[in-house]
Design a protein around this motif. Structure first.
Motif, short mmCIF file in Angstrom:
data_model
loop_
_atom_site.label_atom_id
_atom_site.label_comp_id
_atom_site.label_asym_id
_atom_site.label_seq_id
_atom_site.Cartn_x
_atom_site.Cartn_y
_atom_site.Cartn_z
N LEU A 16 5.76 -3.30 2.23
CA LEU A 16 6.12 -1.89 2.08
C LEU A 16 7.45 -1.77 1.34
O LEU A 16 8.43 -2.42 1.70
CB LEU A 16 6.28 -1.22 3.45
N LEU A 18 10.11 1.31 0.05
CA LEU A 18 10.46 2.73 0.00
C LEU A 18 11.52 2.92 -1.08
O LEU A 18 12.52 2.20 -1.10
CB LEU A 18 11.03 3.21 1.34
N ALA A 51 10.00 12.37 4.75
CA ALA A 51 9.85 11.68 6.03
C ALA A 51 10.43 12.53 7.16
O ALA A 51 11.41 13.25 6.96
CB ALA A 51 10.55 10.33 5.98
N LEU A 55 8.62 9.49 12.29
CA LEU A 55 8.22 8.35 11.45
C LEU A 55 9.38 7.36 11.31
O LEU A 55 9.20 6.14 11.42
CB LEU A 55 7.78 8.89 10.08
N HIS A 59 9.82 3.42 12.15
CA HIS A 59 10.15 2.49 11.06
C HIS A 59 11.42 1.70 11.35
O HIS A 59 11.50 0.50 11.06
CB HIS A 59 10.30 3.30 9.77
N ALA A 83 6.96 6.12 -1.01
CA ALA A 83 6.48 4.95 -0.25
C ALA A 83 5.42 4.24 -1.08
O ALA A 83 4.55 4.89 -1.68
CB ALA A 83 5.89 5.41 1.08
N GLU A 137 4.85 -1.98 9.30
CA GLU A 137 5.43 -0.85 8.54
C GLU A 137 4.38 -0.16 7.67
O GLU A 137 4.38 1.08 7.57
CB GLU A 137 6.59 -1.35 7.69
N TRP A 141 3.34 4.08 7.56
CA TRP A 141 3.49 4.95 6.39
C TRP A 141 2.17 5.33 5.72
O TRP A 141 2.12 6.30 4.98
CB TRP A 141 4.44 4.30 5.37
#
Ligand code: GDP
Ligand code: MG
Length: 161
Positions: A16, A18, A51, A55, A59, A83, A137, A141
């Motif tokens: 993941l 971001l 976000a 969440l 995370h 994301a 993760e 998401w």
């Protein structure tokens, strides 16, 4: 192209990433994506979203007791973020190396944080820190059906036959 799933499992590791709100505001989304694309990793999911606290509490569950956690929450909810899920050989470790030190002030030149940021509180990107963390993760998401299974046509040129 060969059907998805024909690649050996080690080529299908996922992580993941971001692109954090500071980077979206600073119009750095394309620069970040470009680096992972040029390395040869394969994009399998991507979305822009705002976000919420629920969440982020999941995370960043291991950071909730840290003194900087309120500041981190307010940073991460300050605007939209992007994301993404990237796939490829050793992608978790390689991505962490490309992202650089958590503290941007110490991040090496050539890394994303080292090239695009100066301070730990605005460090541009997130990348999962282990294969196990990445699995967890990605589940926070993305829905399962948001991950696109596709086989890249340049696989032999990226990895060898
Ligand atoms: P990462 O895995 O390199 O992102 O680092 P961590 O998992 O340790 O921390 C998660 C995020 O919390 C970092 O990327 C920063 O955005 C933020 N963070 C970590 N340490 C600090 C700090 O000392 N101050 C502030 N303001 N934010 C921090
Ligand atoms: Mg971390």
């Amino acid at each position: 192209p060969r059907p998805y799933g024909s690649a050996p499992p080690e080529l299908r590791e996922q992580t993941l990433v971001l692109v954090k709100p500071d980077a979206v505001q600073r119009r750095l989304v394309g620069d970040v994506i470009r680096r992972f694309e040029r390395r040869g990793f394969k994009l399998v999911a991507m979305k822009l979203l705002q976000a919420d606290r629920g969440l982020l509490d999941k995370h960043y569950q291991q950071l909730r007791q840290k003194p900087f956690y309120p500041a981190l929450l307010s940073y991460m909810t300050s605007g939209p973020l992007v994301a993404m899920v990237w796939e490829g050989y050793n992608v978790v470790r390689s991505t962490r190396a490309m992202v650089g030190d958590t503290n941007s002030a110490q991040a090496a030149a050539g890394t994303i944080r080292g090239d695009f940021s100066m301070h730990v509180s605005r460090n541009v990107v997130h990348a999962s820190d282990s294969v196990e963390t990445a699995l967890r993760e990605i589940g926070f998401w993305f829905q399962r059906d948001e991950l696109v299974a596709w086989e890249s046509s340049d696989r032999d040129y990226t990895y060898g036959p």
